[in-house]
Design a protein around this motif. Structure first.
Motif, PDB file in Angstrom:
ATOM      1  N   ASP A  15     -21.805  -5.041  12.521  1.00 54.46           N
ATOM      2  CA  ASP A  15     -22.711  -6.160  12.238  1.00 54.46           C
ATOM      3  C   ASP A  15     -23.135  -6.143  10.771  1.00 54.46           C
ATOM      4  O   ASP A  15     -23.041  -7.157  10.074  1.00 54.46           O
ATOM      5  N   ARG A  16     -23.573  -4.976  10.315  1.00 55.85           N
ATOM      6  CA  ARG A  16     -24.024  -4.862   8.919  1.00 55.85           C
ATOM      7  C   ARG A  16     -22.886  -5.108   7.935  1.00 55.85           C
ATOM      8  O   ARG A  16     -23.073  -5.767   6.909  1.00 55.85           O
ATOM      9  N   ALA A  17     -21.707  -4.618   8.262  1.00 54.16           N
ATOM     10  CA  ALA A  17     -20.556  -4.814   7.375  1.00 54.16           C
ATOM     11  C   ALA A  17     -20.176  -6.283   7.281  1.00 54.16           C
ATOM     12  O   ALA A  17     -19.858  -6.786   6.197  1.00 54.16           O
ATOM     13  N   LEU A  18     -20.227  -6.983   8.400  1.00 52.01           N
ATOM     14  CA  LEU A  18     -19.928  -8.415   8.377  1.00 52.01           C
ATOM     15  C   LEU A  18     -20.967  -9.189   7.574  1.00 52.01           C
ATOM     16  O   LEU A  18     -20.625 -10.090   6.794  1.00 52.01           O
ATOM     17  N   GLN A  19     -22.226  -8.828   7.746  1.00 54.48           N
ATOM     18  CA  GLN A  19     -23.288  -9.502   6.988  1.00 54.48           C
ATOM     19  C   GLN A  19     -23.187  -9.211   5.495  1.00 54.48           C
ATOM     20  O   GLN A  19     -23.541 -10.060   4.669  1.00 54.48           O
ATOM     21  N   ALA A  20     -22.702  -8.029   5.164  1.00 59.17           N
ATOM     22  CA  ALA A  20     -22.590  -7.634   3.754  1.00 59.17           C
ATOM     23  C   ALA A  20     -21.275  -8.097   3.149  1.00 59.17           C
ATOM     24  O   ALA A  20     -20.987  -7.778   1.988  1.00 59.17           O
ATOM     25  N   ASP A  21     -20.485  -8.845   3.902  1.00 62.73           N
ATOM     26  CA  ASP A  21     -19.192  -9.345   3.423  1.00 62.73           C
ATOM     27  C   ASP A  21     -18.287  -8.197   2.991  1.00 62.73           C
ATOM     28  O   ASP A  21     -17.653  -8.240   1.932  1.00 62.73           O
ATOM     29  N   ALA A  22     -18.217  -7.160   3.823  1.00 59.93           N
ATOM     30  CA  ALA A  22     -17.364  -6.003   3.541  1.00 59.93           C
ATOM     31  C   ALA A  22     -15.897  -6.409   3.619  1.00 59.93           C
ATOM     32  O   ALA A  22     -15.550  -7.471   4.148  1.00 59.93           O
ATOM     33  N   SER A  23     -15.054  -5.559   3.118  1.00 59.76           N
ATOM     34  CA  SER A  23     -13.619  -5.866   3.108  1.00 59.76           C
ATOM     35  C   SER A  23     -13.057  -5.856   4.532  1.00 59.76           C
ATOM     36  O   SER A  23     -13.599  -5.191   5.437  1.00 59.76           O
ATOM     37  N   CYS A  24     -11.966  -6.569   4.708  1.00 61.28           N
ATOM     38  CA  CYS A  24     -11.295  -6.601   6.014  1.00 61.28           C
ATOM     39  C   CYS A  24     -10.915  -5.193   6.446  1.00 61.28           C
ATOM     40  O   CYS A  24     -11.063  -4.837   7.611  1.00 61.28           O
ATOM     41  N   SER A  25     -10.438  -4.400   5.513  1.00 60.71           N
ATOM     42  CA  SER A  25     -10.018  -3.040   5.820  1.00 60.71           C
ATOM     43  C   SER A  25     -11.181  -2.218   6.369  1.00 60.71           C
ATOM     44  O   SER A  25     -11.031  -1.505   7.370  1.00 60.71           O
ATOM     45  N   GLU A  26     -12.322  -2.306   5.736  1.00 61.68           N
ATOM     46  CA  GLU A  26     -13.497  -1.558   6.195  1.00 61.68           C
ATOM     47  C   GLU A  26     -13.917  -1.996   7.595  1.00 61.68           C
ATOM     48  O   GLU A  26     -14.200  -1.163   8.466  1.00 61.68           O
ATOM     49  N   ILE A  27     -13.919  -3.287   7.827  1.00 61.80           N
ATOM     50  CA  ILE A  27     -14.318  -3.813   9.134  1.00 61.80           C
ATOM     51  C   ILE A  27     -13.308  -3.390  10.207  1.00 61.80           C
ATOM     52  O   ILE A  27     -13.685  -2.990  11.314  1.00 61.80           O
ATOM     53  N   LEU A  28     -12.026  -3.440   9.881  1.00 63.57           N
ATOM     54  CA  LEU A  28     -11.003  -3.006  10.831  1.00 63.57           C
ATOM     55  C   LEU A  28     -11.181  -1.538  11.210  1.00 63.57           C
ATOM     56  O   LEU A  28     -11.034  -1.166  12.377  1.00 63.57           O
ATOM     57  N   HIS A  29     -11.501  -0.702  10.237  1.00 67.53           N
ATOM     58  CA  HIS A  29     -11.737   0.714  10.518  1.00 67.53           C
ATOM     59  C   HIS A  29     -12.946   0.895  11.432  1.00 67.53           C
ATOM     60  O   HIS A  29     -12.914   1.719  12.363  1.00 67.53           O
ATOM     61  N   LEU A  30     -13.983   0.132  11.192  1.00 67.89           N
ATOM     62  CA  LEU A  30     -15.174   0.224  12.037  1.00 67.89           C
ATOM     63  C   LEU A  30     -14.882  -0.223  13.469  1.00 67.89           C
ATOM     64  O   LEU A  30     -15.312   0.421  14.440  1.00 67.89           O
TER      65      LEU A  30
END
Length: 91
Positions: free
Chosen positions: A26-41
């Motif tokens: 949730d936090r990564a999506l709100q922070a506009d994190a990279s696709c790679s980071e979100i995929l790892h999460l």
């Protein structure tokens, strides 16, 4: 499922960790994190949920399928319950 009570503290700890991991997504999506980071999460959450499922399946097998003293009907019911879960999960 009274047999789960003996390990409920461990299971609840796993669920809380999974909740924390979902919060990280949730936090990564709100922070506009990279696709790679979100995929790892997301992959980490999937692994954690799979681990939880494995633990509960193992407990179910021990309590409802392989426990000495079960009659054939109880074993069949336990196996059928497990098969239904596996079929649902594999879709």
């Amino acid at each position: 499922m009274s047999h789960i009570k003996s390990s409920s503290a461990d299971l609840l700890a796993r669920v809380r960790r999974i909740g924390g991991q979902v919060g990280a997504i949730d936090r990564a999506l709100q922070a506009d994190a990279s696709c790679s980071e979100i995929l790892h999460l997301v992959a980490a959450v999937r692994g954690a949920v799979n681990g939880l499922l494995d633990e509960i399946i193992a407990e179910h097998l021990e309590a409802h399928v392989s426990r000495p003293g079960l009659d054939d009907a109880e074993r069949a019911a336990g196996a059928e319950e497990l098969l239904a879960v596996i079929r649902r999960y594999s879709k």
